[in-house]
Design a protein around this motif. Structure first.
Motif, PDB file in Angstrom:
ATOM      1  N   MET A 159      -7.671   5.742   6.178  1.00 47.17           N
ATOM      2  CA  MET A 159      -8.819   6.734   5.855  1.00 47.17           C
ATOM      3  C   MET A 159      -8.699   8.258   6.713  1.00 47.17           C
ATOM      4  O   MET A 159      -8.983   9.247   6.115  1.00 47.17           O
ATOM      5  CB  MET A 159     -10.241   6.296   5.975  1.00 47.17           C
ATOM      6  CG  MET A 159     -10.393   5.127   5.235  1.00 47.17           C
ATOM      7  SD  MET A 159      -9.899   5.590   3.436  1.00 47.17           S
ATOM      8  CE  MET A 159     -11.734   6.208   2.723  1.00 47.17           C
ATOM      9  N   ALA A 160      -8.010   8.045   7.715  1.00 42.45           N
ATOM     10  CA  ALA A 160      -7.869   9.523   8.444  1.00 42.45           C
ATOM     11  C   ALA A 160      -6.861  10.055   7.939  1.00 42.45           C
ATOM     12  O   ALA A 160      -6.665  11.333   7.658  1.00 42.45           O
ATOM     13  CB  ALA A 160      -7.654   8.909  10.004  1.00 42.45           C
ATOM     14  N   GLY A 219      -3.479  13.891   3.607  1.00 42.64           N
ATOM     15  CA  GLY A 219      -2.255  13.178   3.788  1.00 42.64           C
ATOM     16  C   GLY A 219      -2.278  12.049   2.767  1.00 42.64           C
ATOM     17  O   GLY A 219      -3.006  11.594   2.097  1.00 42.64           O
ATOM     18  N   ASP A 220      -0.914  11.565   2.912  1.00 39.15           N
ATOM     19  CA  ASP A 220      -0.576  10.432   1.954  1.00 39.15           C
ATOM     20  C   ASP A 220      -0.299   9.439   2.684  1.00 39.15           C
ATOM     21  O   ASP A 220       0.696   9.271   3.490  1.00 39.15           O
ATOM     22  CB  ASP A 220       0.766  10.712   1.008  1.00 39.15           C
ATOM     23  CG  ASP A 220       1.330   9.420   0.295  1.00 39.15           C
ATOM     24  OD1 ASP A 220       0.617   8.657   0.324  1.00 39.15           O
ATOM     25  OD2 ASP A 220       2.473   9.794  -0.170  1.00 39.15           O
ATOM     26  N   PRO A 221      -1.165   8.016   2.656  1.00 36.68           N
ATOM     27  CA  PRO A 221      -1.033   6.936   3.288  1.00 36.68           C
ATOM     28  C   PRO A 221       0.393   6.117   3.125  1.00 36.68           C
ATOM     29  O   PRO A 221       0.833   5.489   4.228  1.00 36.68           O
ATOM     30  CB  PRO A 221      -2.018   6.014   2.837  1.00 36.68           C
ATOM     31  CG  PRO A 221      -2.884   6.643   2.358  1.00 36.68           C
ATOM     32  CD  PRO A 221      -2.223   8.073   1.559  1.00 36.68           C
ATOM     33  N   ASP A 222       1.210   6.439   2.183  1.00 28.88           N
ATOM     34  CA  ASP A 222       2.625   5.952   2.006  1.00 28.88           C
ATOM     35  C   ASP A 222       3.538   6.682   2.831  1.00 28.88           C
ATOM     36  O   ASP A 222       4.730   6.374   3.007  1.00 28.88           O
ATOM     37  CB  ASP A 222       2.871   5.879   0.531  1.00 28.88           C
ATOM     38  CG  ASP A 222       2.181   4.905  -0.168  1.00 28.88           C
ATOM     39  OD1 ASP A 222       2.008   3.552   0.223  1.00 28.88           O
ATOM     40  OD2 ASP A 222       1.922   5.110  -1.284  1.00 28.88           O
ATOM     41  N   ASN A 223       3.101   7.916   3.312  1.00 26.08           N
ATOM     42  CA  ASN A 223       4.173   8.969   3.952  1.00 26.08           C
ATOM     43  C   ASN A 223       3.976   8.414   5.455  1.00 26.08           C
ATOM     44  O   ASN A 223       3.258   8.420   6.335  1.00 26.08           O
ATOM     45  CB  ASN A 223       3.605  10.196   3.968  1.00 26.08           C
ATOM     46  CG  ASN A 223       4.698  11.260   4.786  1.00 26.08           C
ATOM     47  OD1 ASN A 223       4.411  11.005   5.664  1.00 26.08           O
ATOM     48  ND2 ASN A 223       5.224  12.108   3.867  1.00 26.08           N
ATOM     49  N   PRO A 224       5.442   7.947   5.986  1.00 19.70           N
ATOM     50  CA  PRO A 224       5.353   7.569   7.426  1.00 19.70           C
ATOM     51  C   PRO A 224       5.046   8.648   8.456  1.00 19.70           C
ATOM     52  O   PRO A 224       4.420   8.164   9.411  1.00 19.70           O
ATOM     53  CB  PRO A 224       6.787   7.147   7.559  1.00 19.70           C
ATOM     54  CG  PRO A 224       7.463   7.067   6.092  1.00 19.70           C
ATOM     55  CD  PRO A 224       6.639   7.803   5.139  1.00 19.70           C
ATOM     56  N   ASP A 270       2.662  10.925   8.180  1.00 17.74           N
ATOM     57  CA  ASP A 270       1.312  11.453   8.064  1.00 17.74           C
ATOM     58  C   ASP A 270       0.573  10.202   8.682  1.00 17.74           C
ATOM     59  O   ASP A 270      -0.472  10.287   9.347  1.00 17.74           O
ATOM     60  CB  ASP A 270       0.846  11.285   6.608  1.00 17.74           C
ATOM     61  CG  ASP A 270       0.957  12.700   5.881  1.00 17.74           C
ATOM     62  OD1 ASP A 270       1.680  13.438   6.584  1.00 17.74           O
ATOM     63  OD2 ASP A 270       0.901  12.853   4.529  1.00 17.74           O
ATOM     64  N   ALA A 271       1.122   9.068   8.224  1.00 14.77           N
ATOM     65  CA  ALA A 271       0.548   7.634   8.885  1.00 14.77           C
ATOM     66  C   ALA A 271       0.754   7.453  10.328  1.00 14.77           C
ATOM     67  O   ALA A 271      -0.198   7.148  11.088  1.00 14.77           O
ATOM     68  CB  ALA A 271       1.000   6.404   8.023  1.00 14.77           C
ATOM     69  N   GLU A 272       1.862   7.762  10.707  1.00 18.83           N
ATOM     70  CA  GLU A 272       2.288   7.425  12.187  1.00 18.83           C
ATOM     71  C   GLU A 272       1.156   8.669  13.130  1.00 18.83           C
ATOM     72  O   GLU A 272       0.797   8.203  14.214  1.00 18.83           O
ATOM     73  CB  GLU A 272       3.636   7.695  12.577  1.00 18.83           C
ATOM     74  CG  GLU A 272       3.878   7.531  14.012  1.00 18.83           C
ATOM     75  CD  GLU A 272       5.358   7.417  14.595  1.00 18.83           C
ATOM     76  OE1 GLU A 272       6.259   7.853  13.788  1.00 18.83           O
ATOM     77  OE2 GLU A 272       5.606   7.326  15.646  1.00 18.83           O
ATOM     78  N   ALA A 273       1.023   9.783  12.797  1.00 18.82           N
ATOM     79  CA  ALA A 273       0.552  10.633  13.591  1.00 18.82           C
ATOM     80  C   ALA A 273      -0.932  10.342  13.478  1.00 18.82           C
ATOM     81  O   ALA A 273      -1.685  10.349  14.415  1.00 18.82           O
ATOM     82  CB  ALA A 273       0.538  11.996  12.570  1.00 18.82           C
ATOM     83  N   ALA A 274      -1.519   9.737  12.355  1.00 17.86           N
ATOM     84  CA  ALA A 274      -2.833   9.112  12.235  1.00 17.86           C
ATOM     85  C   ALA A 274      -3.267   8.091  13.298  1.00 17.86           C
ATOM     86  O   ALA A 274      -4.224   8.066  14.008  1.00 17.86           O
ATOM     87  CB  ALA A 274      -3.318   8.920  10.881  1.00 17.86           C
ATOM     88  N   ALA A 275      -2.241   7.118  13.272  1.00 15.52           N
ATOM     89  CA  ALA A 275      -2.368   5.867  13.982  1.00 15.52           C
ATOM     90  C   ALA A 275      -2.248   6.348  15.572  1.00 15.52           C
ATOM     91  O   ALA A 275      -3.028   5.932  16.397  1.00 15.52           O
ATOM     92  CB  ALA A 275      -1.133   4.947  13.887  1.00 15.52           C
TER      93      ALA A 275
END
Ligand code: C5P
Length: 223
Positions: A40-41, A47-52, A54-59
């Motif tokens: 959700m972040a 961003g796009d949750p499937d985009n590595p 974007d997702a890694e930065a949020a994690a």
């Protein structure tokens, strides 16, 4: 002591894990919330949750103390979670937090119950008690519709069933930490059990595993 509780969505593992923790005086971590908050972040930042990337930065930016569980219970958060969860860098970023919780549970608890998809297989492979809680996808879809209605939300069973099958497929087919019972997990099928029945079964299995010690833990077991 660590108890690992894994299984697919709406199998009853959250309620079971929380109740086990409560009864045994252990701390409880719902690891799905970490993935939901990450997914959700990403969406909140456009961003796009499937985009590595974007997702890694949020994690990596996730502050677990700022998570608001009630805002993350919806199907949209579940969908975003299962997308970021398929990205190896996201799993790596969230692994240490989960292991630290198991190693040093908060508030001086003598152990922890963690629920998720890969607790017994990856996060805490040495946990003395591993449960894999499952139920047929039709039963799980019906339970999810009831849950949604109890929260005053509309739930169309055919749609929920379709979404659940898609999420199961994504969680089971991913290359990293897929949804599978650990080799030494006890499988608890809750399709024909109510909450008390599932809790009774889990307490019996956990007790038997703890009494049996390491030599009693070979191979998957079904009850
Ligand atoms: O358990 P919950 O339904 O909240 O999990 C949401 C999603 O997060 C799952 O569908 C799964 O993709 C992911 N997840 C995971 N590993 C965990 C916990 C959750 O991959 N340990």
């Amino acid at each position: 002591m660590t108890i690992a509780v894994d299984g697919p969505a709406a199998a009853g593992k959250g309620t079971l894990a929380r109740t086990l923790a409560d009864r045994l005086g252990l701390a409880y971590l719902d690891t799905g919330l970490l993935y939901r908050a990450t997914g959700m972040a990403v969406r909140a930042a456009g961003g796009d949750p499937d985009n590595p990337g974007d997702a890694e930065a949020a994690a990596r930016a996730l502050d677990p103390t700022a998570i608001e569980p009630d805002a993350l219970r919806g199907e949209d958060a579940g969908d975003a979670a299962s997308r970021v969860a398929a990205i190896p860098a996201v799993r790596a970023a969230l692994l240490d937090q989960q292991r630290a919780f198991a190693r040093q549970p908060p508030a001086g608890a003598r152990g922890a119950v963690l629920d998720g998809r890969d607790i017994g297989s990856v996060v805490c492979p040495d946990a003395p008690v591993k449960l894999f809680v499952t139920a047929s996808v039709e039963t799980r879809a019906k339970r999810r519709v009831l849950e949604l209605r109890q929260r005053g939300q509309e739930g169309i069973e055919s749609r929920v069933l379709q979404d659940m099958k898609a999420r199961d497929a994504r969680d089971s087919a991913r290359g990293v930490a897929p949804l599978v019972p650990a080799d030494d997990a006890v499988v608890l099928d809750t399709s024909d059990l109510d909450r008390d029945g599932a809790l009774f079964g889990a307490l019996a299995l956990a007790g038997a595993r703890l009494r049996a010690g390491p030599q009693g833990m070979g191979g998957p077991h079904t009850s």
